[in-house]
Design an enzyme around this catalytic site. Sequence first.
Site, PDB file in Angstrom:
ATOM      1  N   GLU A 177      18.209 -10.672  20.807  1.00 45.12           N
ATOM      2  CA  GLU A 177      17.114 -10.387  21.743  1.00 45.12           C
ATOM      3  C   GLU A 177      17.346 -11.025  23.111  1.00 45.12           C
ATOM      4  O   GLU A 177      16.984 -12.180  23.337  1.00 45.12           O
ATOM      5  CB  GLU A 177      15.770 -10.877  21.161  1.00 45.12           C
ATOM      6  CG  GLU A 177      14.598 -10.611  22.112  1.00 45.12           C
ATOM      7  CD  GLU A 177      13.243 -11.078  21.582  1.00 45.12           C
ATOM      8  OE1 GLU A 177      13.202 -11.780  20.559  1.00 45.12           O
ATOM      9  OE2 GLU A 177      12.232 -10.744  22.215  1.00 45.12           O
ATOM     10  N   LYS A 222      17.388  -6.185  20.199  1.00 50.35           N
ATOM     11  CA  LYS A 222      15.967  -6.196  20.562  1.00 50.35           C
ATOM     12  C   LYS A 222      15.862  -6.440  22.065  1.00 50.35           C
ATOM     13  O   LYS A 222      15.801  -7.582  22.527  1.00 50.35           O
ATOM     14  CB  LYS A 222      15.225  -7.287  19.774  1.00 50.35           C
ATOM     15  CG  LYS A 222      13.749  -7.444  20.173  1.00 50.35           C
ATOM     16  CD  LYS A 222      12.956  -8.210  19.144  1.00 50.35           C
ATOM     17  CE  LYS A 222      11.541  -8.469  19.639  1.00 50.35           C
ATOM     18  NZ  LYS A 222      10.616  -8.896  18.583  1.00 50.35           N
TER      19      LYS A 222
END
Length: 341
Positions: A177, A222
């Site tokens: 992420e 992500k």
Amino acid sequence: MSERLEDIALAMVANGKGLLAADESTATIKKRFEGIGLESTETSRRDYREMLFTADEAMRSYISGVILYEETLFQKAADGTPLADVIRASDSIPGIKVDTGAKPMALFAGETVTEGLDGLAARLAKYYEAGARFAKWRGVIAVSEQLPSYGAIKANAQALARYAALCQEAGIVPIVEPEVLMDGEPGNHSIARSEEVTEEVLRITFAELADQRVKLEGMILKPSMVIDGKKVRTASVAEVAERTVRVLKRTVPSAVPGVAFLSGGQSTEEATAHLSAMNAGHDLPWALTFSYGRALQTEALNAWGGKSENVAAGQRAFTHRAKMCSLAAKGSWKKDFEKAA
Ligand code: 13P
């Protein structure tokens, strides 16, 4: 269920399902609870999360996995069942946030680097034992006219790649992420600036993942969406979708099975509309789905309000939102469906 990284990663993004990010740190959940006038205690945090994880229709039909905070992974439901088992009982996969937070980066004013690599191999073994089959690490990239610096992007990408390698060696799928923040000031955070920064961050992140030998088939990306800062937001749904898909196609190899977006403070409906527009009009090499925190939980938290008599209302709100997000992951959400609720 198969223990192969590739199979777990595919299951996380298959069939219009997505991830529930319920990994708010103790400080963050305290802030969220303050919004409904509820004291944050070990029990109230457990009750809230148990309410979400026992929403059977939502969990079974729309949520492939749940990102937990460490406390929750080792917590038990009111009846003594480990919460990880509650999640597994609806065929959803428990996961765990493993970074220890974004900390001010030395010599880089205004920028952060995410910590948590020391001792991570031993922690991952413990999390695997407790049932976690995927993990999350969030790097944070601030945007202004001057920021981000190359040094901060590089340090965060390298930490993400080192974390991802450790996860894969432990049999755990890493969610990578690199969050480009969306809260920029007017004048320095247009959607064009967001696109430029997101593209550079993803390029450098995938270069580091390659250097660290991370197997792309066994990870999930992500990212944040390409969007103008929330103090200046004027971009249309179509523009956010076009620019985000363009950047992903330029930077994310097709071997990656799925991309699961964070919501980053977009309203629940904005986050749903953007995801649906990306899936509706594009030929994509990877699944595009959701890994939302606030955009899945806000309405449920408000409907529940910390009261046991409102568990069913909280679950209804969560189920509705999860269903809308799942429709978006298939490109078939429509604004009218919101009114129907
Ligand atoms: P939001 O969807 O609220 O941004 O949270 C997702 C997440 O896990 C951020 O790390």
